[in-house]
Design a protein around this motif. Sequence first.
Motif, short mmCIF file in Angstrom:
data_model
loop_
_atom_site.label_atom_id
_atom_site.label_comp_id
_atom_site.label_asym_id
_atom_site.label_seq_id
_atom_site.Cartn_x
_atom_site.Cartn_y
_atom_site.Cartn_z
N PHE A 169 22.42 43.95 51.15
CA PHE A 169 22.46 44.88 49.93
C PHE A 169 23.53 43.77 49.55
O PHE A 169 25.30 44.23 50.62
N ASP A 170 24.47 43.80 48.44
CA ASP A 170 25.31 43.49 48.21
C ASP A 170 26.01 44.54 46.59
O ASP A 170 25.29 45.38 46.52
N LYS A 171 27.19 45.55 47.58
CA LYS A 171 27.78 47.14 46.59
C LYS A 171 27.23 46.78 45.09
O LYS A 171 27.15 47.65 44.43
N SER A 172 27.04 45.75 44.16
CA SER A 172 27.20 45.70 43.31
C SER A 172 25.51 45.26 42.90
O SER A 172 25.51 45.25 41.44
N ASP A 173 24.26 45.53 43.68
CA ASP A 173 23.47 45.20 43.35
C ASP A 173 23.00 46.27 43.17
O ASP A 173 23.06 47.10 43.03
N TYR A 174 22.13 45.89 42.00
CA TYR A 174 20.86 47.33 40.92
C TYR A 174 20.14 47.89 42.18
O TYR A 174 19.06 46.99 42.71
N PHE A 175 20.03 48.61 41.86
CA PHE A 175 19.05 50.16 42.78
C PHE A 175 18.87 50.90 42.02
O PHE A 175 19.12 51.04 40.40
N PRO A 176 17.27 50.86 42.22
CA PRO A 176 16.32 51.24 41.01
C PRO A 176 16.67 52.72 40.07
O PRO A 176 16.25 53.34 41.64
N ILE A 177 16.33 53.04 39.42
CA ILE A 177 16.41 54.63 38.83
C ILE A 177 15.75 55.38 39.37
O ILE A 177 16.10 56.72 39.98
N GLU A 178 14.29 55.24 39.96
CA GLU A 178 13.75 56.01 40.26
C GLU A 178 13.32 55.68 42.20
O GLU A 178 12.19 55.82 42.80
N GLY A 179 14.24 55.16 42.65
CA GLY A 179 14.27 54.75 44.04
C GLY A 179 13.57 54.15 44.77
O GLY A 179 13.03 53.00 44.21
N LEU A 180 12.80 54.14 45.70
CA LEU A 180 12.42 53.00 46.32
C LEU A 180 10.74 53.29 46.88
O LEU A 180 10.53 54.66 47.34
N SER A 181 9.80 52.68 46.43
CA SER A 181 8.71 53.17 46.66
C SER A 181 7.98 52.82 48.50
O SER A 181 7.40 53.59 48.69
N LYS A 182 8.60 51.81 48.88
CA LYS A 182 8.66 51.45 50.48
C LYS A 182 9.89 52.49 51.51
O LYS A 182 11.03 51.81 50.83
N GLY A 183 9.67 52.04 52.55
CA GLY A 183 10.58 52.99 53.91
C GLY A 183 10.69 54.51 53.87
O GLY A 183 10.06 55.47 53.49
N LYS A 184 11.36 54.31 54.90
CA LYS A 184 11.07 55.97 55.75
C LYS A 184 12.10 56.95 55.45
O LYS A 184 11.68 58.32 54.81
N HIS A 185 13.47 56.55 54.46
CA HIS A 185 13.75 56.90 54.25
C HIS A 185 14.11 57.07 52.25
O HIS A 185 15.46 56.12 52.19
N LEU A 186 12.63 57.88 51.68
CA LEU A 186 13.57 57.83 50.43
C LEU A 186 13.95 58.08 49.30
O LEU A 186 14.65 58.34 48.41
N ASP A 187 15.05 60.12 50.15
CA ASP A 187 15.15 59.94 49.02
C ASP A 187 16.67 61.01 50.58
O ASP A 187 16.73 60.74 51.41
N ASP A 188 17.45 61.51 49.46
CA ASP A 188 18.80 62.04 50.28
C ASP A 188 18.47 63.63 49.89
O ASP A 188 19.13 64.23 48.79
N ASN A 189 17.92 64.17 50.29
CA ASN A 189 17.53 65.61 50.19
C ASN A 189 16.82 65.32 48.47
O ASN A 189 17.71 66.38 47.39
N GLY A 190 15.88 65.21 47.69
CA GLY A 190 15.33 64.78 46.79
C GLY A 190 16.14 64.09 45.61
O GLY A 190 15.64 63.94 44.23
N ILE A 191 17.54 63.60 46.13
CA ILE A 191 17.99 62.77 44.96
C ILE A 191 17.60 61.45 45.33
O ILE A 191 17.87 60.62 47.03
N VAL A 192 17.01 60.48 44.48
CA VAL A 192 16.09 58.98 44.60
C VAL A 192 17.03 57.92 44.96
O VAL A 192 16.95 56.67 45.27
N SER A 193 17.98 57.65 43.50
CA SER A 193 18.65 57.60 43.51
C SER A 193 19.87 57.63 43.32
O SER A 193 20.55 58.67 43.02
N GLY A 194 21.07 56.75 42.96
CA GLY A 194 22.85 57.71 42.59
C GLY A 194 22.30 57.55 40.93
O GLY A 194 23.25 58.85 40.87
N VAL A 195 21.96 56.78 40.13
CA VAL A 195 21.17 57.22 38.54
C VAL A 195 20.67 58.35 38.81
O VAL A 195 21.15 59.74 37.81
N ASP A 196 20.05 59.20 39.88
CA ASP A 196 18.93 60.24 39.75
C ASP A 196 20.06 61.42 39.65
O ASP A 196 20.11 62.79 39.56
N LEU A 197 21.23 61.10 40.57
CA LEU A 197 22.36 62.00 41.06
C LEU A 197 22.75 62.58 39.60
O LEU A 197 23.11 63.57 39.66
N ILE A 198 23.65 61.51 39.07
CA ILE A 198 23.74 61.87 37.57
C ILE A 198 22.92 62.63 36.52
O ILE A 198 22.88 63.41 36.60
#
Length: 271
Positions: A169-198
């Motif tokens: 990824f490039d740091k400026s790439d958009y990341f989905p607000i609802e997080g990732l649907s695939k992959g092993k580490h889908l959240d950071d202790n219940g936070i699924v994206s940066g906007v979710d943290l906000i």
Amino acid sequence: MKLFLDSAILSEIEYVYSMGICDGITMNPSLVKKAVDKLKEKGEHVSLEGYIKKALKIAKGTPVSLEVTARDTAGMIVQGKRLFKKFNPTARNVYIKVPVNTSFPEEKGKEFDGILAIKELRKAKIPVNCTLVFTPEQALLAAKAGANFVSPFAGRIDDLLRKENKMKFDKSDYFPIEGLSKGKHLDDNGIVSGVDLIAQTAEIFRIHGIKSEVLAASLRNARQVRECALAGADIATMGFETFKEMATHKLTMDGMVKFTEDSPKEYDDLV
Ligand code: E4P
């Protein structure tokens, strides 16, 4: 929502303020280094003190966050008070940026140094922006200690989730607000994206009537700014490139080409 510029580069600060689109500035040691390196490249020898004072004058009437570098409570209080004494008289707009927790990885015993420093600086009536916030719980502690602004870092949460999923990824790439649907580490202790943290932080502050303002930080694209506005952030801070992206759409440009082509000479003579 207020828009802050995340930069220590004077030309960028001057530009966004000249357009009336900027409500404050956030700086950190890495951004100050970037500005200093840029000046050195140009062979310009300016004092950093004078340089910061120029920024404060341009931003008069709006908050400018200057960060401490010490990692212990006493050191942060000394630096915070010194920075405030040296720089606040210039335009009365200095906020001291204090990390919520100054521990290095695996280090024990420093968990509350930042929180204590916030409490003491607020006691001395110095405005504080609590930085490096990555959970709503950290935000809650910072608010309780009296921080005026609490800065959750959205972009770095997105970086973490993408890295843990070994995504390119490039740091400026958009990341989905609802997080990732695939992959092993889908959240950071219940936070699924940066906007979710906000969003979670803003919601907690709203439910409990917490007065500290949520300053959405580490924003690297325009859509993230929009989503933070919808999520209830009080402030969004971003680099100059993101301000530019906010002003841009391909159809606006296409529209400009068409209007420029179509405009008859008779009309051009009138305007
Ligand atoms: C905010 O106060 C920080 O300076 C900033 O937003 C960090 O952004 P970054 O993660 O893009 O470095």
